[in-house]
Design a protein around this motif. Structure first.
Motif, PDB file in Angstrom:
ATOM      1  N   PRO A 245       0.802  -1.223   0.000  1.00  0.00           N
ATOM      2  CA  PRO A 245       0.000   0.000   0.000  1.00  0.00           C
ATOM      3  C   PRO A 245       0.839   1.279   0.000  1.00  0.00           C
ATOM      4  O   PRO A 245       0.482   2.263  -0.657  1.00  0.00           O
ATOM      5  N   TRP A 246       1.962   1.266   0.706  1.00  0.00           N
ATOM      6  CA  TRP A 246       2.834   2.440   0.714  1.00  0.00           C
ATOM      7  C   TRP A 246       3.484   2.647  -0.649  1.00  0.00           C
ATOM      8  O   TRP A 246       3.617   3.786  -1.120  1.00  0.00           O
ATOM      9  N   VAL A 247       3.875   1.558  -1.287  1.00  0.00           N
ATOM     10  CA  VAL A 247       4.446   1.658  -2.633  1.00  0.00           C
ATOM     11  C   VAL A 247       3.413   2.230  -3.598  1.00  0.00           C
ATOM     12  O   VAL A 247       3.696   3.137  -4.395  1.00  0.00           O
ATOM     13  N   ASP A 248       2.187   1.720  -3.509  1.00  0.00           N
ATOM     14  CA  ASP A 248       1.121   2.198  -4.393  1.00  0.00           C
ATOM     15  C   ASP A 248       0.788   3.661  -4.127  1.00  0.00           C
ATOM     16  O   ASP A 248       0.562   4.437  -5.062  1.00  0.00           O
ATOM     17  N   PHE A 249       0.742   4.033  -2.854  1.00  0.00           N
ATOM     18  CA  PHE A 249       0.446   5.421  -2.511  1.00  0.00           C
ATOM     19  C   PHE A 249       1.512   6.359  -3.085  1.00  0.00           C
ATOM     20  O   PHE A 249       1.191   7.401  -3.670  1.00  0.00           O
ATOM     21  N   ALA A 250       2.783   5.986  -2.942  1.00  0.00           N
ATOM     22  CA  ALA A 250       3.872   6.850  -3.397  1.00  0.00           C
ATOM     23  C   ALA A 250       3.971   6.902  -4.917  1.00  0.00           C
ATOM     24  O   ALA A 250       4.284   7.957  -5.487  1.00  0.00           O
ATOM     25  N   THR A 251       3.695   5.789  -5.597  1.00  0.00           N
ATOM     26  CA  THR A 251       3.909   5.738  -7.049  1.00  0.00           C
ATOM     27  C   THR A 251       2.671   6.066  -7.866  1.00  0.00           C
ATOM     28  O   THR A 251       2.787   6.415  -9.049  1.00  0.00           O
ATOM     29  N   LYS A 252       1.500   5.968  -7.261  1.00  0.00           N
ATOM     30  CA  LYS A 252       0.254   6.208  -8.002  1.00  0.00           C
ATOM     31  C   LYS A 252      -0.492   7.442  -7.496  1.00  0.00           C
ATOM     32  O   LYS A 252      -0.768   8.368  -8.255  1.00  0.00           O
ATOM     33  N   THR A 253      -0.778   7.446  -6.219  1.00  0.00           N
ATOM     34  CA  THR A 253      -1.681   8.474  -5.693  1.00  0.00           C
ATOM     35  C   THR A 253      -1.030   9.843  -5.642  1.00  0.00           C
ATOM     36  O   THR A 253      -1.670  10.853  -5.975  1.00  0.00           O
ATOM     37  N   VAL A 254       0.212   9.938  -5.200  1.00  0.00           N
ATOM     38  CA  VAL A 254       0.872  11.245  -5.072  1.00  0.00           C
ATOM     39  C   VAL A 254       0.912  11.967  -6.410  1.00  0.00           C
ATOM     40  O   VAL A 254       0.581  13.155  -6.516  1.00  0.00           O
ATOM     41  N   GLY A 255       1.287  11.263  -7.455  1.00  0.00           N
ATOM     42  CA  GLY A 255       1.328  11.881  -8.784  1.00  0.00           C
ATOM     43  C   GLY A 255      -0.051  12.261  -9.282  1.00  0.00           C
ATOM     44  O   GLY A 255      -0.224  13.319  -9.915  1.00  0.00           O
TER      45      GLY A 255
END
Length: 428
Positions: A245-255
């Protein structure tokens, strides 16, 4: 809540309104516009025979749909769906019978630690519970700030930003409660203040200035406690939900969230009172917008560093205004603490001594959460200007000028001579 407190608050407002009619007009306009916005959604849901749909793209409580969806997905163990935009929107379409569109889950995985509780109930009771709990916390945290200017804490729930937050079903009350509580306790209970700051990590961008300001104040104990709180919460979320979930948040949601700032065709940009979106809506090109955003952010940080008030509560209000000058990504429902700042300024020395221009500016600042939509819709980038005005007034005590001070009981102004050219004696 005691009836005597309600009566005292209403009496104080009534007296203030008699003494300063412009403030009474501001309250009237605020309540009218806020309840008009709320009423549109409630009436739409009523006409839809109880399915809570609003205009085919949202439900009553709007962004609370994300808290509810996230909680439901956590309970079902479908964590991989939360930050995958296509899968998340498809799931929401099924969950709300095609009544919700264009949403995404923008909160850190730390939110998984509690959002599941709001997936246990049906949607409407869950939304009402969320609003009641976070609203009560915000009103409680606002008490010392409003007490300083002779007002009861419950009045915080009637601010324009508060009513907009109820409409949006968002985190404004929760983040506002944490912010107000942390700055109130910063000197007296530094560890608890640090804990409250650390809990803001669910929406970390709104706390972007706090580490720098703690360093500026040499508040090492709150700084350390906040840091440990963030680390413990992050490790706990990894232990319970894994690293993905942290990987997804950093690579998908932030952008994805960053890309929204200049998407002027979307409705949510109208809700942003910050510099870059306001200038984009006014038609400026990116080659002008981003340097202006950077310059505004740098100026705000410099001013806070040099002129931060010694009083931690006033420093917290100034820092909240400064956050909206630094961040390009923030919304009117995030402005709950800014709303407290505007109400304190309306009751403070500056309103009475700032002349007609200052009085009108502060009333517009008070109304800003409900005016932002209209300003951005017509391409009038005044929201950052008004926030900047509040910011400057809140920093004024460090230079010896009048700012937020306890107000004497409001009374009708006495007739008397007015100096030529002076407007500060007039009831405004």
């Amino acid at each position: 809540m005691r009836l005597s407190s309600i009566d005292a608050g209403i009496t104080a407002l009534f007296n203030q309104g008699r003494a300063y009619p412009l403030q009474a007009l501001g309250w009237a306009v605020s309540l009218y516009l806020s309840f008009l916005i709320l009423g549109i959604d409630w009436s739409a849901a009523w006409r839809s025979h109880g399915d809570l749909a609003v205009r085919g793209s949202a439900v009553l409580g709007r962004d609370f749909a994300n808290v509810f969806t996230g909680g439901t997905l956590v309970l079902q163990g479908k964590l991989e769906t939360i930050y995958g935009l296509a899968a998340y929107q498809e799931y929401q379409t099924q969950l709300f019978a095609d009544a919700v569109r264009y949403h995404n889950y923008s909160y850190t995985p730390i939110s998984f630690l509690y959002v599941w509780a709001f997936g246990l109930l049906p949607y409407l009771p869950s939304y009402l519970l969320w609003t009641a709990l976070t609203g009560a916390a915000f009103a409680w945290a606002a008490r010392p700030y409003l007490r300083d200017v002779g007002l009861p804490g419950w009045l915080a729930l009637l601010l324009p930003a508060s009513l907009i937050n109820v409409w949006a079903g968002h985190y404004g009350f929760l983040i506002g409660a944490l912010w107000l509580g942390a700055w109130h306790l910063l000197d007296t209970r530094p560890r608890l203040a640090g804990l409250l700051i650390g809990l803001m990590v669910v929406k970390p961008h709104l706390a972007i200035l706090i580490p720098l300001l703690l360093i500026r104040r040499r508040a090492w104990e709150p700084f350390a406690t906040a840091s440990m709180t963030v680390v413990v919460l992050a490790l706990l979320s990894v232990f319970l939900f894994g690293t993905q979930p942290w990987v997804d948040f950093a690579t998908k949601t932030v952008g994805l969230q960053a890309s929204m700032v200049d998407d002027v065709e979307r409705f949510f940009v109208l809700m942003m009172p910050t510099v870059a979106p306001s200038l984009f809506r006014a038609g400026l090109s990116p080659t002008l917008v981003w340097p202006l955003q950077a310059a505004t952010a740098a100026a705000a940080i410099f001013a806070l560093w040099r002129r931060m008030p010694d009083n931690p509560r006033q420093a917290g209000l100034a820092a909240a205004c400064g956050t909206f000058l630094v961040l390009p990504y923030a919304f009117n429902y995030d402005m709950t603490v800014v709303g407290i700042a505007s109400l304190c300024l309306l009751r403070g020395d500056h309103y009475r001594s700032g002349g007609r221009f200052g009085a009108v500016a502060l009333v517009l600042c008070f109304l800003l959460p409900v005016l932002t939509l209209a300003m951005n819709r017509v391409g009038l980038p005044l929201a950052p200007v008004l926030i900047g005005y509040m910011f400057a007034v809140l920093l004024a005590p460090a230079t010896g000028k009048a700012g937020v001070r306890p107000a004497p009981p409001a009374s009708l102004p006495q007739a008397g001579p007015v100096r030529p050219g002076s407007s500060s004696r007039l009831p405004i």
